[in-house]
Scaffold this motif. Structure first.
Motif, PDB file in Angstrom:
ATOM      1  N   LEU A 142       0.830  -1.206   0.000  1.00 28.81           N
ATOM      2  CA  LEU A 142       0.000   0.000   0.000  1.00 28.81           C
ATOM      3  C   LEU A 142       0.863   1.254   0.000  1.00 28.81           C
ATOM      4  O   LEU A 142       1.988   1.253   0.490  1.00 28.81           O
ATOM      5  CB  LEU A 142      -0.915   0.013   1.222  1.00 28.81           C
ATOM      6  N   ARG A 143       0.282   2.319  -0.510  1.00 25.61           N
ATOM      7  CA  ARG A 143       0.914   3.639  -0.474  1.00 25.61           C
ATOM      8  C   ARG A 143      -0.065   4.607   0.164  1.00 25.61           C
ATOM      9  O   ARG A 143      -1.277   4.524  -0.079  1.00 25.61           O
ATOM     10  CB  ARG A 143       1.268   4.136  -1.886  1.00 25.61           C
ATOM     11  N   ASP A 144       0.434   5.506   0.987  1.00 24.42           N
ATOM     12  CA  ASP A 144      -0.435   6.512   1.587  1.00 24.42           C
ATOM     13  C   ASP A 144      -1.152   7.290   0.492  1.00 24.42           C
ATOM     14  O   ASP A 144      -0.561   7.658  -0.518  1.00 24.42           O
ATOM     15  CB  ASP A 144       0.376   7.468   2.467  1.00 24.42           C
ATOM     16  N   GLY A 145      -2.399   7.520   0.719  1.00 24.48           N
ATOM     17  CA  GLY A 145      -3.208   8.243  -0.262  1.00 24.48           C
ATOM     18  C   GLY A 145      -4.122   7.333  -1.048  1.00 24.48           C
ATOM     19  O   GLY A 145      -5.040   7.799  -1.719  1.00 24.48           O
ATOM     20  N   GLN A 146      -3.885   6.004  -0.960  1.00 27.67           N
ATOM     21  CA  GLN A 146      -4.773   5.075  -1.654  1.00 27.67           C
ATOM     22  C   GLN A 146      -6.107   4.963  -0.922  1.00 27.67           C
ATOM     23  O   GLN A 146      -6.185   5.152   0.295  1.00 27.67           O
ATOM     24  CB  GLN A 146      -4.127   3.690  -1.742  1.00 27.67           C
ATOM     25  N   GLN A 147      -7.136   4.618  -1.671  1.00 26.65           N
ATOM     26  CA  GLN A 147      -8.465   4.444  -1.106  1.00 26.65           C
ATOM     27  C   GLN A 147      -9.131   3.235  -1.741  1.00 26.65           C
ATOM     28  O   GLN A 147      -8.740   2.788  -2.819  1.00 26.65           O
ATOM     29  CB  GLN A 147      -9.338   5.689  -1.363  1.00 26.65           C
ATOM     30  N   VAL A 148     -10.137   2.740  -1.048  1.00 26.78           N
ATOM     31  CA  VAL A 148     -10.972   1.685  -1.608  1.00 26.78           C
ATOM     32  C   VAL A 148     -12.415   2.123  -1.428  1.00 26.78           C
ATOM     33  O   VAL A 148     -12.785   2.665  -0.386  1.00 26.78           O
ATOM     34  CB  VAL A 148     -10.710   0.318  -0.929  1.00 26.78           C
ATOM     35  N   GLN A 175     -20.348  -0.493   5.046  1.00 27.29           N
ATOM     36  CA  GLN A 175     -21.021   0.785   4.821  1.00 27.29           C
ATOM     37  C   GLN A 175     -20.443   1.488   3.592  1.00 27.29           C
ATOM     38  O   GLN A 175     -19.238   1.472   3.352  1.00 27.29           O
ATOM     39  CB  GLN A 175     -20.888   1.676   6.058  1.00 27.29           C
ATOM     40  N   VAL A 176     -21.335   2.108   2.843  1.00 30.47           N
ATOM     41  CA  VAL A 176     -20.964   2.769   1.589  1.00 30.47           C
ATOM     42  C   VAL A 176     -20.025   3.938   1.853  1.00 30.47           C
ATOM     43  O   VAL A 176     -20.184   4.684   2.824  1.00 30.47           O
ATOM     44  CB  VAL A 176     -22.230   3.269   0.863  1.00 30.47           C
ATOM     45  N   GLY A 177     -19.032   4.105   0.988  1.00 30.03           N
ATOM     46  CA  GLY A 177     -18.142   5.254   1.086  1.00 30.03           C
ATOM     47  C   GLY A 177     -16.739   4.930   0.623  1.00 30.03           C
ATOM     48  O   GLY A 177     -16.451   3.815   0.179  1.00 30.03           O
ATOM     49  N   ASP A 178     -15.872   5.925   0.716  1.00 32.87           N
ATOM     50  CA  ASP A 178     -14.455   5.769   0.391  1.00 32.87           C
ATOM     51  C   ASP A 178     -13.679   5.592   1.694  1.00 32.87           C
ATOM     52  O   ASP A 178     -13.897   6.332   2.666  1.00 32.87           O
ATOM     53  CB  ASP A 178     -13.924   7.001  -0.340  1.00 32.87           C
ATOM     54  N   TYR A 179     -12.751   4.651   1.695  1.00 34.91           N
ATOM     55  CA  TYR A 179     -11.971   4.360   2.901  1.00 34.91           C
ATOM     56  C   TYR A 179     -10.486   4.446   2.588  1.00 34.91           C
ATOM     57  O   TYR A 179     -10.030   3.993   1.537  1.00 34.91           O
ATOM     58  CB  TYR A 179     -12.329   2.974   3.446  1.00 34.91           C
ATOM     59  N   ALA A 180      -9.747   5.005   3.532  1.00 35.30           N
ATOM     60  CA  ALA A 180      -8.307   5.177   3.350  1.00 35.30           C
ATOM     61  C   ALA A 180      -7.594   3.842   3.495  1.00 35.30           C
ATOM     62  O   ALA A 180      -7.917   3.037   4.374  1.00 35.30           O
ATOM     63  CB  ALA A 180      -7.772   6.169   4.375  1.00 35.30           C
ATOM     64  N   LEU A 181      -6.639   3.606   2.613  1.00 32.34           N
ATOM     65  CA  LEU A 181      -5.739   2.457   2.712  1.00 32.34           C
ATOM     66  C   LEU A 181      -4.372   3.015   3.094  1.00 32.34           C
ATOM     67  O   LEU A 181      -3.603   3.439   2.239  1.00 32.34           O
ATOM     68  CB  LEU A 181      -5.673   1.705   1.377  1.00 32.34           C
ATOM     69  N   LYS A 182      -4.097   3.004   4.385  1.00 31.81           N
ATOM     70  CA  LYS A 182      -2.871   3.630   4.873  1.00 31.81           C
ATOM     71  C   LYS A 182      -1.758   2.607   5.037  1.00 31.81           C
ATOM     72  O   LYS A 182      -2.007   1.468   5.425  1.00 31.81           O
ATOM     73  CB  LYS A 182      -3.133   4.316   6.211  1.00 31.81           C
ATOM     74  N   ARG A 184     -12.837  -2.846  10.478  1.00 30.91           N
ATOM     75  CA  ARG A 184     -13.539  -2.086  11.514  1.00 30.91           C
ATOM     76  C   ARG A 184     -13.954  -0.713  10.997  1.00 30.91           C
ATOM     77  O   ARG A 184     -15.045  -0.211  11.290  1.00 30.91           O
ATOM     78  CB  ARG A 184     -12.658  -1.947  12.761  1.00 30.91           C
ATOM     79  N   ASN A 185     -13.066  -0.065  10.232  1.00 34.94           N
ATOM     80  CA  ASN A 185     -13.410   1.241   9.658  1.00 34.94           C
ATOM     81  C   ASN A 185     -14.620   1.134   8.740  1.00 34.94           C
ATOM     82  O   ASN A 185     -15.511   1.998   8.762  1.00 34.94           O
ATOM     83  CB  ASN A 185     -12.218   1.803   8.877  1.00 34.94           C
ATOM     84  N   ILE A 186     -14.633   0.077   7.913  1.00 41.29           N
ATOM     85  CA  ILE A 186     -15.746  -0.090   6.970  1.00 41.29           C
ATOM     86  C   ILE A 186     -17.023  -0.470   7.714  1.00 41.29           C
ATOM     87  O   ILE A 186     -18.121  -0.023   7.359  1.00 41.29           O
ATOM     88  CB  ILE A 186     -15.384  -1.142   5.903  1.00 41.29           C
ATOM     89  N   VAL A 197     -15.514   6.789   6.915  1.00 37.86           N
ATOM     90  CA  VAL A 197     -15.163   7.084   5.529  1.00 37.86           C
ATOM     91  C   VAL A 197     -14.175   8.240   5.450  1.00 37.86           C
ATOM     92  O   VAL A 197     -14.025   9.027   6.393  1.00 37.86           O
ATOM     93  CB  VAL A 197     -16.423   7.432   4.710  1.00 37.86           C
ATOM     94  N   VAL A 198     -13.520   8.338   4.320  1.00 33.53           N
ATOM     95  CA  VAL A 198     -12.636   9.476   4.051  1.00 33.53           C
ATOM     96  C   VAL A 198     -13.502  10.723   3.912  1.00 33.53           C
ATOM     97  O   VAL A 198     -14.523  10.724   3.212  1.00 33.53           O
ATOM     98  CB  VAL A 198     -11.833   9.244   2.754  1.00 33.53           C
ATOM     99  N   SER A 199     -13.139  11.778   4.598  1.00 30.81           N
ATOM    100  CA  SER A 199     -13.862  13.039   4.462  1.00 30.81           C
ATOM    101  C   SER A 199     -13.005  14.037   3.691  1.00 30.81           C
ATOM    102  O   SER A 199     -11.778  14.001   3.761  1.00 30.81           O
ATOM    103  CB  SER A 199     -14.238  13.614   5.831  1.00 30.81           C
ATOM    104  N   TYR A 200     -13.687  14.909   2.975  1.00 25.20           N
ATOM    105  CA  TYR A 200     -13.019  15.925   2.171  1.00 25.20           C
ATOM    106  C   TYR A 200     -13.351  17.297   2.756  1.00 25.20           C
ATOM    107  O   TYR A 200     -14.343  17.454   3.480  1.00 25.20           O
ATOM    108  CB  TYR A 200     -13.479  15.832   0.718  1.00 25.20           C
TER     109      TYR A 200
END
Length: 377
Positions: A44-50, A92-99, A109-111, A116-119
């Motif tokens: 993984l690389r910081d900044g990736q999301q799923v 749960q629906v959304g974008d999640y960080a892959l750190k 657990r996050n999902i 979710v990732v917030s902007y």
């Protein structure tokens, strides 16, 4: 008889070997599983999301993780862990960080919990509604819904029909998630401004020449545009409120600029100051009909808690600090203006000639930026 007993012992031995083999395999599988749940996901690389879409299940999530570079863990281990954590069937629906360094358990657990990732969208102090619309139009992944709306339609969509949009949104940073819209952000900003304005108005200084919170908002919007540094806000507010109390015109360039709209090309000419609009405070007394910008909390506080004193004028110092020089008499103020012009002619002035009544008798020949017309009380 002996042969049968021997055969029976051989069968028991085989069963024991099989049992030991199963126990060993189970132990190895369990060890592999415990390592899997505790070991950070690599690749993984910081900044990736799923992304988890509506109706997505664990198999779809796993395919996306594999595509993102996550190769450890058998699918059955992911399924077992999801059941163990109560995440199976609860993605749960959304974008999640892959750190980098995140474990499978942390991700699930996050999902499960919808972390979710917030902007972020930041509304800048002093923006007008055109600036705000433009910035919202560029924000990603914000859902854009207001591009074709008029200002009146926009305020109706926000639940405030008939309200002018200028000044109604508090400059702050607002968060949203995937699927969030510009309307969602504006609702947050509108509610925040209502709250900030109510707080400023309820604690306002006594004997202000302002009758309503709306007038305080208009004054704050002018203070926001006329203050070069934070410390000057209460002083600038004091000047304009003193003028209102005395029945003097505000004579402030930002109101004229706002009234010019798209015709403003970066400089105010004498004919602009002499052109009547509802926002020309050189020609019209009192406050303009609406705010001219989005004031921040500090400007709201300044408008409702102005500095004391009898100052009626101010002009940019031109020393590069953004501060202004304040005066209680026209003569003192004109001396300050002449000092700025001398600095300007010597090539030392930094920043435009801003403030109240900023021209002198020879200002037209000074070629100073953005000169404004003078008027005695």
């Amino acid at each position: 008889m002996a042969k049968r007993a021997k055969k029976k012992r051989g069968f028991k031995g085989l069963l024991l070997v099989l049992l030991l083999a199963l126990l060993a395999a189970g132990w190895l599988a369990w060890r592999h599983y415990t390592v899997f749940i505790a070991q950070p996901m690599h690749g993984l690389r910081d900044g990736q999301q799923v992304s988890v879409g509506k109706g997505s299940a664990l198999p779809q999530l796993l395919r996306k993780l594999r595509a993102a570079g996550v190769d450890q863990g058998f699918d059955v281990e992911w399924q077992l862990l999801a059941r163990q954590l109560g995440a199976a069937g609860k993605l749960q629906v959304g974008d999640y960080a892959l750190k980098n360094g995140m474990t499978p358990g942390e991700l699930l657990r996050n999902i499960r919990d919808g972390k979710v990732v917030s902007y972020r969208f930041t509304l800048i102090d002093g923006w007008n509604i055109r600036d705000l619309r433009k910035a919202l139009g560029k924000a990603e992944p914000l859902k854009h819904t207001i591009d074709t709306m008029s200002d009146a339609q926009l305020m109706t969509a926000l639940g405030h029909p008939g309200q002018h949009p200028e000044g109604r949104f508090l400059p702050e940073t607002y968060q949203y998630t995937v699927g969030g819209s510009d309307i969602d952000v504006l609702k947050q900003a509108h509610a925040a401004m209502d709250k900030a304005l109510a707080a400023a108005w309820s604690s306002r200084a006594q004997d202000l020449p302002l009758k309503t919170p709306e007038e305080a908002l208009i004054m704050a919007s002018i203070v926001e545009k006329e203050s070069g540094v934070a410390d000057d806000r209460p002083k600038v507010a004091g000047v304009f409120l003193n003028r209102l109390a005395k029945g003097m015109r505000l004579e402030t360039d930002p109101t004229v600029i706002y009234g010019m709209g798209a015709a403003y090309a970066g400089n105010i000419r004498k004919k602009d100051l002499q052109t009547d609009t509802p926002y020309n405070t050189y020609l019209r007394s009192g406050l303009p009909p609406t705010p001219i910008s989005m004031p921040g909390k500090a400007a709201l506080q300044a408008a409702t808690h102005p500095a004391g004193g009898d100052a009626l004028y101010f002009v940019a110092s031109g020393d590069g600090s953004g501060s202004s020089l304040f005066a209680s008499t026209y003569e003192q103020h004109q001396a300050n203006v002449r000092a700025y012009l001398a600095r300007y002619r010597a090539g030392l002035a930094k920043g435009p000639l801003t403030g109240t009544s900023t021209s002198t008798d020879d200002a037209d020949s000074a070629a100073a930026p953005a000169p404004a017309g003078a008027a005695k009380p």
